[in-house]
Design a protein around this motif. Structure first.
Motif, PDB file in Angstrom:
ATOM      1  N   GLU A   1       0.816  -1.210   0.000  1.00 34.58           N
ATOM      2  CA  GLU A   1       0.000   0.000   0.000  1.00 34.58           C
ATOM      3  C   GLU A   1       0.851   1.261   0.000  1.00 34.58           C
ATOM      4  O   GLU A   1       0.409   2.313  -0.422  1.00 34.58           O
ATOM      5  N   ASN A   2       2.109   1.191   0.429  1.00 32.15           N
ATOM      6  CA  ASN A   2       2.950   2.373   0.477  1.00 32.15           C
ATOM      7  C   ASN A   2       3.395   2.815  -0.910  1.00 32.15           C
ATOM      8  O   ASN A   2       3.951   3.902  -1.064  1.00 32.15           O
TER       9      ASN A   2
ATOM     10  N   PRO B   1       0.075   5.969  -3.036  1.00 33.20           N
ATOM     11  CA  PRO B   1      -0.667   6.855  -2.135  1.00 33.20           C
ATOM     12  C   PRO B   1      -1.718   7.696  -2.829  1.00 33.20           C
ATOM     13  O   PRO B   1      -2.502   8.356  -2.171  1.00 33.20           O
TER      14      PRO B   1
ATOM     15  N   VAL C   1      -7.113   5.465  -3.320  1.00 30.66           N
ATOM     16  CA  VAL C   1      -7.565   4.725  -2.147  1.00 30.66           C
ATOM     17  C   VAL C   1      -8.422   3.563  -2.624  1.00 30.66           C
ATOM     18  O   VAL C   1      -9.575   3.743  -3.014  1.00 30.66           O
TER      19      VAL C   1
ATOM     20  N   ASP D   1      -6.968  -0.427   0.745  1.00 30.03           N
ATOM     21  CA  ASP D   1      -6.435   0.706   1.509  1.00 30.03           C
ATOM     22  C   ASP D   1      -7.382   1.083   2.637  1.00 30.03           C
ATOM     23  O   ASP D   1      -6.978   1.270   3.788  1.00 30.03           O
TER      24      ASP D   1
ATOM     25  N   GLN E   1      -6.624   0.820   6.657  1.00 34.17           N
ATOM     26  CA  GLN E   1      -6.708   1.981   7.530  1.00 34.17           C
ATOM     27  C   GLN E   1      -7.772   1.793   8.599  1.00 34.17           C
ATOM     28  O   GLN E   1      -7.577   2.157   9.768  1.00 34.17           O
TER      29      GLN E   1
ATOM     30  N   ASN F   1      -0.276   9.555  10.922  1.00 35.19           N
ATOM     31  CA  ASN F   1      -0.039   8.849   9.667  1.00 35.19           C
ATOM     32  C   ASN F   1      -1.297   8.830   8.802  1.00 35.19           C
ATOM     33  O   ASN F   1      -1.241   9.049   7.582  1.00 35.19           O
ATOM     34  N   TYR F   2      -2.442   8.568   9.440  1.00 35.88           N
ATOM     35  CA  TYR F   2      -3.702   8.554   8.684  1.00 35.88           C
ATOM     36  C   TYR F   2      -3.989   9.928   8.077  1.00 35.88           C
ATOM     37  O   TYR F   2      -4.363  10.039   6.899  1.00 35.88           O
TER      38      TYR F   2
ATOM     39  N   GLN G   1      -1.957  12.282   7.251  1.00 37.84           N
ATOM     40  CA  GLN G   1      -1.034  12.588   6.162  1.00 37.84           C
ATOM     41  C   GLN G   1      -1.417  11.859   4.882  1.00 37.84           C
ATOM     42  O   GLN G   1      -1.456  12.442   3.795  1.00 37.84           O
ATOM     43  N   ARG G   2      -1.742  10.571   4.998  1.00 40.41           N
ATOM     44  CA  ARG G   2      -2.107   9.772   3.817  1.00 40.41           C
ATOM     45  C   ARG G   2      -3.430  10.270   3.213  1.00 40.41           C
ATOM     46  O   ARG G   2      -3.568  10.358   1.993  1.00 40.41           O
TER      47      ARG G   2
ATOM     48  N   GLU H   1      -2.818  13.513   1.264  1.00 38.64           N
ATOM     49  CA  GLU H   1      -2.183  13.307  -0.039  1.00 38.64           C
ATOM     50  C   GLU H   1      -3.218  12.863  -1.073  1.00 38.64           C
ATOM     51  O   GLU H   1      -3.226  13.343  -2.217  1.00 38.64           O
ATOM     52  N   TYR H   2      -4.079  11.935  -0.684  1.00 38.14           N
ATOM     53  CA  TYR H   2      -5.103  11.449  -1.611  1.00 38.14           C
ATOM     54  C   TYR H   2      -6.078  12.561  -1.989  1.00 38.14           C
ATOM     55  O   TYR H   2      -6.412  12.760  -3.168  1.00 38.14           O
TER      56      TYR H   2
END
Length: 784
Positions: A47-48, A51, A54, A58, A62, A436-437, A439-440, A443-444
């Motif tokens: 998954e990394n 990004p 989704v 993904d 999450q 972390n959530y 930030q991801r 980005e999406y």
């Protein structure tokens, strides 16, 4: 005051987790072209590496991570993940931490499914809870049908069927399901062994094991037991739980690496169990790569096991800490978080002390094997049954063995501290996962929002170019495969030539050891007994007493072993260097092939107005899993011990010792004991030549197999990840294109939704950052 602060921080963490879960639900409801297309085209993957899109997986990952953190926060549970290679002593270390034997030890991979071991005050006898057993029951029904159509003889050829496996086969044939609860050490051992054997059996029969059903931490087996070291410490607001994780590629199951990474990412802290005798091996490097991938968000600790095997020429504690911290872990762990120990001594000593404290004496050594192991470690190889009756002496010996194990320091500084600060660890883990959530998700959402501002024609052009890049990827894969094959062939030819030279060198060096002058020179001289002189008669040595014969054989063994061990060290060192050079060459070839595609994609997106950060996978040498140790293990495995004999360790020294001490080498076949003693020197020499030849044949086979499997698997993983990244990118562009084709009102409405979601992620990120800072302040106060 401390308890009140913990409560308030926990409430804030719970609020943010619930808010993030609701935000994730709304994110799923955003209009997309097809939410799962990329997942279906590319498989599960990493998954990394994608990004910008989704997928359904993904969202599921999450959702599982956030729910796991919510569960830990409500229970204030600190989950300490234990990771290590198969022979590093992971199970023994867990048993030493718990203070009793809760995990079985077998000379094969034993952690197919992650297992939780939870400190439960007052639970003296361990109990295993396996509530989510339904997928295993379904698997056993499938295996039962497959076994009916399977030739048992063929199954025996592809699968090692020992006593445990045979019992499992009978259980499947009779339709006996797994229980939901197991009370006591032996029933737990039997359950865990059967689960691990199910993995091997499923692989042999071509049936998929339901690993995905146990991705959530609440679905894996849980052992509840009171940790001996924590008994009486019930005043802390929190709970300590150990997570026994599968080793990287354990049991030949490469997908376990992904499961390991997911479990480590969800832990509150990670404890790596490293093998002192194999610190620089590739297998231990896999563990270091796994824990390094977790990043700074999870505290790292290391136990360097088997430190009892240190000799006067080996690295001491300070040198080991410096080596791991500076060289092997590149500063990602401090020397103060590294503990050289002997887990076996710690486990044996602690269990003996516990038995003495509770029952006043040790159990019968004939009924419980661990008592024999303890007696040998604490009292020496010449212990007697009567020694165990001297309770005070046994208690003192157990205390000394515990001291020698060096386990006191990690117990006090790690286990006690982890339990005392379990609530803080749980809070810190939650804050990092929240950051972390956010930030991801940001980005999406940024990518989706920018897609609304890009012209329809530019989107179409970019989609077409990505499609062309995916076709080019296949062409590059075919071309690179040929180049990689050429490099591998060159390395294998050179390695096989080197091994042949080593074999010839060994035979050349041992030949003089069997000549008459060498054998005679080894004879003990006694000037008072000239009649004891030996006589060489053709190919045999005739002696007049048993002591002389034993001395000659002993010196011959030692001389041959020195030659063989020197060769083994030379072979291991040379092959390790060849592997390193091959890894470097193949990494360069693969990354050079992908760099033009990556650069073109990023440049095209930049020209189209996208500002999102795209993370393409980079090929790392660790994907290859080259290791010299299994080469020798493969060769060693061919030397099976006699029926009923205790299994020996898998080292080359043990193998050579077996050759040089087995019946056809030593006394029984070659020494004729009548009025004189006759040693057949030529027969001895020929036997050793045969063993050396067989050993090198196995080395050649193991080398061929390991390189083939490693290169094939490493390349397949890399290209799959790269293809998946392109697929996810293509799907995100298609979503933007479909959206641009909608009515202007629809586009405006989606733009507002995206802006609102972006603002929400900012709030979650900022509040999570403040929560993390408050927790770090509390941590600093606790440790000041």
């Amino acid at each position: 005051m401390y308890t009140q602060t913990i409560y308030e921080l926990s409430q804030e963490a719970e609020r943010l987790l619930l808010l993030s879960l609701e935000h994730l639900r709304l994110l799923q409801q955003l209009p997309v072209a097809s939410l799962d297309d990329a997942a279906q085209e590319g498989g599960e993957g990493n998954e990394n590496t994608r990004p910008q899109h989704v997928s359904g997986r993904d969202v599921e990952a999450q959702h599982g991570t956030l729910n796991n953190e919510l569960r830990k926060i409500t229970r204030l549970e600190m989950v300490l993940a234990i990771v290590g290679t198969m022979k590093a002593g992971k199970s023994t270390t867990i048993n030493a931490i718990v203070g009793t034997e809760v995990l079985p030890n077998r000379n094969r991979p034993m952690t197919a499914l992650p297992t939780l071991i939870r400190h439960t005050p007052g639970q003296k006898e361990p109990v295993l809870h396996f509530s989510h057993v339904a997928p295993i029951d379904t698997l056993m029904q499938t295996l039962q049908q497959r076994m009916q159509a399977c030739d048992r003889q063929h199954l025996t050829q592809v699968l090692e069927i020992d006593k445990d496996m045979n019992a499992l086969l009978q259980r499947i044939e009779k339709g006996v399901a797994f229980e939901r609860h197991y009370l006591g050490a032996q029933p737990i051992f039997h359950c865990l062994k059967s689960l691990n054997d199910l993995v091997r059996l499923s692989k042999a029969l071509g049936v998929d094991f339901p690993f995905a059903a146990y991705a959530a931490i609440e679905h894996i087996p849980v052992i509840e037991v009171e940790f001996v070291h924590l008994a009486g410490l019930e005043n802390y607001p929190g709970q300590l739980t150990l997570l026994d994780t599968p080793g990287p590629n354990e049991a030949g199951q490469p997908h376990l690496q992904k499961m390991l990474n997911e479990q480590l990412a969800r832990a509150s802290a990670v404890l790596a169990v490293m093998d002192y005798t194999q610190l620089k091996s590739i297998s231990d490097e896999e563990v270091r790569q796994a824990i390094a991938a977790v990043g700074k968000s999870v505290p790292l600790y290391a136990l360097v096991n088997k430190f009892d095997q240190k000799d006067r020429n080996s690295d001491d504690e300070e040198q080991v800490r410096a080596l791991i911290s500076g060289t092997l872990m590149n500063g990602s762990i401090t020397p103060g978080q590294i503990f050289p120990v002997s887990s076996m001594w710690g486990y044996l000593a602690n269990r003996a002390r516990h038995e003495l404290r509770v029952h006043g004496r040790l159990p019968d050594h004939q009924e419980q094997r661990w008592v024999q192991d303890f007696a040998e470690a604490a009292l020496g190889r010449r212990w007697r049954s009567a020694d165990l009756d001297d309770i005070e002496h046994i208690r003192h010996a157990a205390d000394l063995l515990w001291e020698d194990s060096l386990f006191e320091q990690p117990v006090q500084r790690l286990i006690h501290a982890a339990y005392a600060n379990a609530s803080l660890y749980a809070l810190r883990s939650a804050s990092h996962k929240l950051l972390n959530y956010a930030q991801r998700a940001r980005e999406y959402l940024d990518f989706r929002y920018h897609g609304l501002t890009v012209a329809h024609d530019a989107l179409q052009v970019n989609i077409s170019r990505v499609e062309e890049d995916m076709r080019q990827l296949q062409v590059s894969q075919d071309r690179v495969s040929d180049e990689v094959g050429h490099e591998v062939e060159r390395m294998m030819e050179a390695a096989n030539t080197f091994l042949s030279q080593q074999q010839a060198d060994i035979l050349h060096r041992i030949a003089p050891l069997f000549r008459e002058e060498s054998v005679v020179a080894w004879l003990p001289r006694d000037p008072l007994s000239p009649e004891q002189e030996a006589v060489v008669e053709g190919e045999t040595l005739v002696l007049h007493n048993e002591r002389q014969a034993q001395v000659v054989l002993s010196k011959m063994r030692a001389s041959c072993e020195a030659v063989l061990l020197a060769a083994q060290e030379n072979i291991s060192r040379d092959l390790a260097l060849r592997f390193e050079q091959l890894e470097s060459t193949l990494s360069r070839v693969l990354n050079d092939a992908m760099r033009p595609i990556e650069a073109r994609v990023k440049d095209d997106l930049s020209q189209a107005g996208f500002r999102a950060r795209i993370s393409f996978p980079t090929f790392h040498a660790s994907m290859f899993n080259f290791n010299t140790q299994p080469l020798f293990s493969e060769a060693v495995a061919q030397e099976n011990p006699p029926e009923g004999a205790a299994p020996r360790a898998g080292g080359v020294r043990d193998t050579f010792a077996r050759w040089l001490n087995q019946p056809n080498w030593g006394w029984n076949d070659y020494v004729e004991a009548r009025t004189r003693y006759v040693i057949d020197i030529t027969a001895l020499h020929n036997t050793l030549i045969q063993h050396v030849s067989h050993f090198f044949q196995q080395i050649h086979k193991a080398l061929d197999a390991q390189v083939d499997v490693s290169v094939t698997a490493g390349m397949a993983t890399f290209f799959a990840d790269f293809s998946l990244c392109l697929s996810g990118l293509q799907e995100s562009l298609r979503e933007s294109l479909v959206t641009r084709q909608q009515h202007e009102s629809v586009v405006n409405r989606l733009s507002q939704q995206l802006q609102h979601s972006i603002s929400a992620t900012r709030w979650i990120h900022e509040d999570s950052r403040l929560l993390r800072d408050d927790i770090q302040t509390l941590f600093a106060a606790e440790h000041s």
